[in-house]
Design a protein around this motif. Sequence first.
Motif, PDB file in Angstrom:
ATOM      1  N   SER A 480      -7.255 -17.073-110.926  1.00 20.60           N
ATOM      2  CA  SER A 480      -6.169 -17.992-111.249  1.00 20.60           C
ATOM      3  C   SER A 480      -4.856 -17.260-111.459  1.00 20.60           C
ATOM      4  CB  SER A 480      -6.519 -18.793-112.504  1.00 20.60           C
ATOM      5  OG  SER A 480      -7.209 -19.973-112.179  1.00 20.60           O
ATOM      6  N   PHE A 481      -4.920 -16.104-112.114  1.00 21.00           N
ATOM      7  CA  PHE A 481      -3.681 -15.352-112.339  1.00 21.00           C
ATOM      8  C   PHE A 481      -3.084 -14.887-111.021  1.00 21.00           C
ATOM      9  CE2 PHE A 481      -1.363 -11.383-113.251  1.00 21.00           C
ATOM     10  CZ  PHE A 481      -0.358 -11.925-114.040  1.00 21.00           C
ATOM     11  N   ALA A 482      -3.929 -14.420-110.100  1.00 16.22           N
ATOM     12  CA  ALA A 482      -3.421 -14.017-108.786  1.00 16.22           C
ATOM     13  C   ALA A 482      -2.790 -15.205-108.065  1.00 16.22           C
ATOM     14  CB  ALA A 482      -4.546 -13.417-107.952  1.00 16.22           C
ATOM     15  N   ILE A 483      -3.395 -16.390-108.200  1.00 14.77           N
ATOM     16  CA  ILE A 483      -2.816 -17.590-107.594  1.00 14.77           C
ATOM     17  C   ILE A 483      -1.459 -17.895-108.213  1.00 14.77           C
ATOM     18  CG2 ILE A 483      -3.058 -20.093-107.351  1.00 14.77           C
ATOM     19  CD1 ILE A 483      -6.080 -19.674-107.089  1.00 14.77           C
ATOM     20  N   GLN A 484      -1.359 -17.814-109.546  1.00 14.39           N
ATOM     21  CA  GLN A 484      -0.068 -18.087-110.182  1.00 14.39           C
ATOM     22  C   GLN A 484       0.997 -17.113-109.695  1.00 14.39           C
ATOM     23  OE1 GLN A 484       0.158 -19.369-114.220  1.00 14.39           O
ATOM     24  NE2 GLN A 484       1.932 -18.106-114.692  1.00 14.39           N
ATOM     25  N   CYS A 485       0.633 -15.839-109.567  1.00 11.98           N
ATOM     26  CA  CYS A 485       1.595 -14.856-109.042  1.00 11.98           C
ATOM     27  C   CYS A 485       2.031 -15.239-107.631  1.00 11.98           C
ATOM     28  CB  CYS A 485       0.978 -13.465-109.037  1.00 11.98           C
ATOM     29  SG  CYS A 485       0.736 -12.726-110.663  1.00 11.98           S
ATOM     30  N   TYR A 486       1.072 -15.677-106.817  1.00 12.98           N
ATOM     31  CA  TYR A 486       1.380 -16.091-105.441  1.00 12.98           C
ATOM     32  C   TYR A 486       2.319 -17.297-105.445  1.00 12.98           C
ATOM     33  CZ  TYR A 486       0.769 -18.267-100.877  1.00 12.98           C
ATOM     34  OH  TYR A 486       1.006 -18.860 -99.661  1.00 12.98           O
ATOM     35  N   LEU A 487       2.002 -18.303-106.244  1.00 15.05           N
ATOM     36  CA  LEU A 487       2.835 -19.505-106.294  1.00 15.05           C
ATOM     37  C   LEU A 487       4.238 -19.170-106.793  1.00 15.05           C
ATOM     38  CD1 LEU A 487       0.258 -22.061-107.772  1.00 15.05           C
ATOM     39  CD2 LEU A 487       0.881 -21.724-105.375  1.00 15.05           C
ATOM     40  N   TYR A 488       4.321 -18.261-107.763  1.00 17.29           N
ATOM     41  CA  TYR A 488       5.628 -17.830-108.265  1.00 17.29           C
ATOM     42  C   TYR A 488       6.449 -17.183-107.150  1.00 17.29           C
ATOM     43  CZ  TYR A 488       9.069 -14.875-110.598  1.00 17.29           C
ATOM     44  OH  TYR A 488      10.225 -14.239-110.967  1.00 17.29           O
ATOM     45  N   ARG A 489       5.824 -16.318-106.368  1.00 17.68           N
ATOM     46  CA  ARG A 489       6.548 -15.666-105.256  1.00 17.68           C
ATOM     47  C   ARG A 489       7.012 -16.688-104.232  1.00 17.68           C
ATOM     48  NH1 ARG A 489       4.439 -12.763-101.600  1.00 17.68           N
ATOM     49  NH2 ARG A 489       2.230 -13.029-102.100  1.00 17.68           N
ATOM     50  N   GLN A 490       6.174 -17.700-103.953  1.00 21.22           N
ATOM     51  CA  GLN A 490       6.554 -18.708-102.972  1.00 21.22           C
ATOM     52  C   GLN A 490       7.775 -19.501-103.436  1.00 21.22           C
ATOM     53  OE1 GLN A 490       4.932 -18.579 -99.939  1.00 21.22           O
ATOM     54  NE2 GLN A 490       4.134 -16.835-101.093  1.00 21.22           N
ATOM     55  N   LEU A 491       7.851 -19.765-104.727  1.00 23.68           N
ATOM     56  CA  LEU A 491       8.962 -20.542-105.256  1.00 23.68           C
ATOM     57  C   LEU A 491      10.228 -19.720-105.423  1.00 23.68           C
ATOM     58  CD1 LEU A 491       7.091 -22.544-108.064  1.00 23.68           C
ATOM     59  CD2 LEU A 491       8.005 -23.501-105.931  1.00 23.68           C
ATOM     60  N   SER A 492      10.081 -18.454-105.808  1.00 23.58           N
ATOM     61  CA  SER A 492      11.235 -17.660-106.235  1.00 23.58           C
ATOM     62  C   SER A 492      11.686 -16.597-105.243  1.00 23.58           C
ATOM     63  CB  SER A 492      10.897 -16.956-107.555  1.00 23.58           C
ATOM     64  OG  SER A 492       9.887 -15.970-107.335  1.00 23.58           O
ATOM     65  N   TYR A 497       6.513  -8.904-109.227  1.00 22.60           N
ATOM     66  CA  TYR A 497       5.112  -8.822-109.666  1.00 22.60           C
ATOM     67  C   TYR A 497       4.138  -8.790-108.489  1.00 22.60           C
ATOM     68  CZ  TYR A 497       7.330 -10.052-114.060  1.00 22.60           C
ATOM     69  OH  TYR A 497       8.143 -10.060-115.164  1.00 22.60           O
ATOM     70  N   ALA A 498       4.641  -8.454-107.308  1.00 24.38           N
ATOM     71  CA  ALA A 498       3.776  -8.448-106.125  1.00 24.38           C
ATOM     72  C   ALA A 498       2.647  -7.421-106.245  1.00 24.38           C
ATOM     73  CB  ALA A 498       4.605  -8.179-104.871  1.00 24.38           C
ATOM     74  N   GLU A 499       2.951  -6.251-106.816  1.00 21.11           N
ATOM     75  CA  GLU A 499       1.908  -5.232-106.958  1.00 21.11           C
ATOM     76  C   GLU A 499       0.874  -5.657-108.001  1.00 21.11           C
ATOM     77  OE1 GLU A 499       1.357  -0.445-107.840  1.00 21.11           O
ATOM     78  OE2 GLU A 499       3.318  -1.223-107.215  1.00 21.11           O
ATOM     79  N   LEU A 500       1.313  -6.313-109.047  1.00 14.43           N
ATOM     80  CA  LEU A 500       0.391  -6.844-110.051  1.00 14.43           C
ATOM     81  C   LEU A 500      -0.505  -7.913-109.444  1.00 14.43           C
ATOM     82  CD1 LEU A 500      -0.505  -7.044-113.058  1.00 14.43           C
ATOM     83  CD2 LEU A 500       1.326  -8.725-113.356  1.00 14.43           C
ATOM     84  N   GLU A 501       0.080  -8.783-108.640  1.00 13.09           N
ATOM     85  CA  GLU A 501      -0.689  -9.810-107.932  1.00 13.09           C
ATOM     86  C   GLU A 501      -1.761  -9.179-107.058  1.00 13.09           C
ATOM     87  OE1 GLU A 501       0.040 -12.826-104.158  1.00 13.09           O
ATOM     88  OE2 GLU A 501       1.749 -12.307-105.455  1.00 13.09           O
ATOM     89  N   GLN A 502      -1.368  -8.178-106.269  1.00 17.01           N
ATOM     90  CA  GLN A 502      -2.316  -7.521-105.385  1.00 17.01           C
ATOM     91  C   GLN A 502      -3.403  -6.810-106.179  1.00 17.01           C
ATOM     92  OE1 GLN A 502      -2.297  -7.693-101.960  1.00 17.01           O
ATOM     93  NE2 GLN A 502      -4.224  -6.544-101.935  1.00 17.01           N
TER      94      GLN A 502
END
Length: 621
Positions: A480-492, A497-502
């Motif tokens: 879920s956290f990786a998804i939130q990071c992904y959704l954040y990148r799509q919006l912003s 936080y791309a490395e944290l997401e990965q």
Amino acid sequence: MHSKKVLLAFVLGVLVLVAKAVTVPGMFLPSREEIAAGTSVKEPRAWIRINQLGYTPESIKVGVWVSKEANRIRRFKLVEASSGKVVYRGKAGEAFGAYGPFQESYRLNFSDFKGHGTYYLQAGTAKSPAFRIAPDVYKGAADFALRYMRQQRSGFNPYLKDSCHTADGYTMYGPMPDSTRIDVSGGWHDASDYLQYATTSANATYHLLAAYRDFPGAFGDQHQANGLEGSNGVADVLDEAKWGLDWLLKMHPREDWLFNQLADDRDHAGMRLPTLDHVDYGLGKGKERPVYFATGKPQGLGKYQNRATGVASTAGKFASAFALAATIYAPANDSLARLFQQKSLSAYQLGLDKPGACQTAPHLAPYFYEEDNWVDDMELGAAALYQLTGDKGYFDRAYQYSLQEKVTPWMGADTARHYQWYPFHNFGHYELAKNAGATDRAALISFYKEGIAKVADKGMKNAFYRGVPFIWCSNNLTTSFAIQCYLYRQLSNDQTYAELEQANFDWLFGCNPWGTSMVYGLPANGDTPEDTHSAFTHLYQYPIDGGLVDGPVYGNIFKNLKGITLYQPDEYVPFQSDLVVYHDDYGDYSTNEPTMDGTASLIYLLAAKQHSSLEGARAKK
């Protein structure tokens, strides 16, 4: 079945006979602890962890070097597996220090390398397993995880080609007399037991529908609606979502009726296939199981009760799943879309009428899903209804809900109760932001960022970038956290936080202290769970392809859970610690039990990764 454990015994025998071992690129000899016996072979003291699924050429690519000794490294190299040729050299960077069982650790970043092929990382004597770098490394992964969802089906089970739990069920706590017969057969078993929860099923259904809406190209059509092999002109992920929707319809049969749970922990009566379920819940009902009406008050027919305060957490999830389904089905099936819209509206009204959290009901043991939040569910329900109807009133109400819980409360915390803050990310902020004006959109994006920053503050201090707490079902939180990071990148479009997401995605597929994927059978040639807490694997050696297991837990949680016994030698002994443990042993239901809802969330994440990788490849052309 227990091939990893058999391999350890085999290696022990070979090492007794062989004086010198041949080193294969990307491999290393097992340690003395790993083979559970003494040998004269020098033990490895350092390892390199990587994402066994691989990396795309344009993605962030990081391995983690860990050591049982306080050694330092300065450089590392990337080596082509087939030729032994060094194709990239990099600096190890800063030392992150001790973590779990390790005394020293480094992040090995080779993102600058854009080549395609099969490689391994090397730093000193430590070598990683071989892995691929290619645009298609995630192709088919989301469809692979769908195998587990089909295998979890109740009613007709396409994997077993037989039916189960067709007598469900009889009502409890409802406005009708207790033990009234009602047909709620179908849906998915929640995990490796056969309980069925509305809260996890509705959340899973939403994720499958959203995956189809957002990434339709990630899915094929190899199965019929009933799950058996054969094309039916419908993407398999939509077939699976429809299976969930059909059960949700049964659990919300009237506008003023909502059921929250089917069966309870009396189910925990030993390992057996669902088609051979012999549990009798009493009352002379035979194989019928109790169906709990959502009253909004504490429930529990045995020694223990939950702490429910309302209905909105379940009702909001129903509303969002039905509204998204209505949006998806409207172009092709207007009558079905109207039914889903009607059910969404009535479920949402029940949430308005009875605000609060609707928890699952325990019986024999004190364990239940202790969901305490609900405004996130009502936010997503209202946002989905706004997308469906265009009624600005739903947007305004959803936005007000968003202000009440800007950040999902587990983010930044060290611990939480079981499923206390569920779902583990708030999809509502994303769905609302997509249609918001500039000011509201910026606020909603900032809510996501605030939560991510809390996890980053903890996680980016260790080499695995691990900021997700090791509570029960930690892999679900990680997904879920990786998804939130992904959704954040799509919006912003913010890459902070791309490395944290990965790193969180990599964790699930082997870049973790144990060096194992947390998904059964994925990748096919990797170190993945085998001895899961599942009757399918334990009794019959049936693969549970695609199932995401619960994941590591704090050592103190593991020590205090009831009924856990390890039945096989622990091949991960060198990597266990007081901080956190993970066991590939069916006796450990806390770390090695697959879950349906976690897998459904993973399907969304895998589809997003496939979509992004192919989109990146097209952009490069």
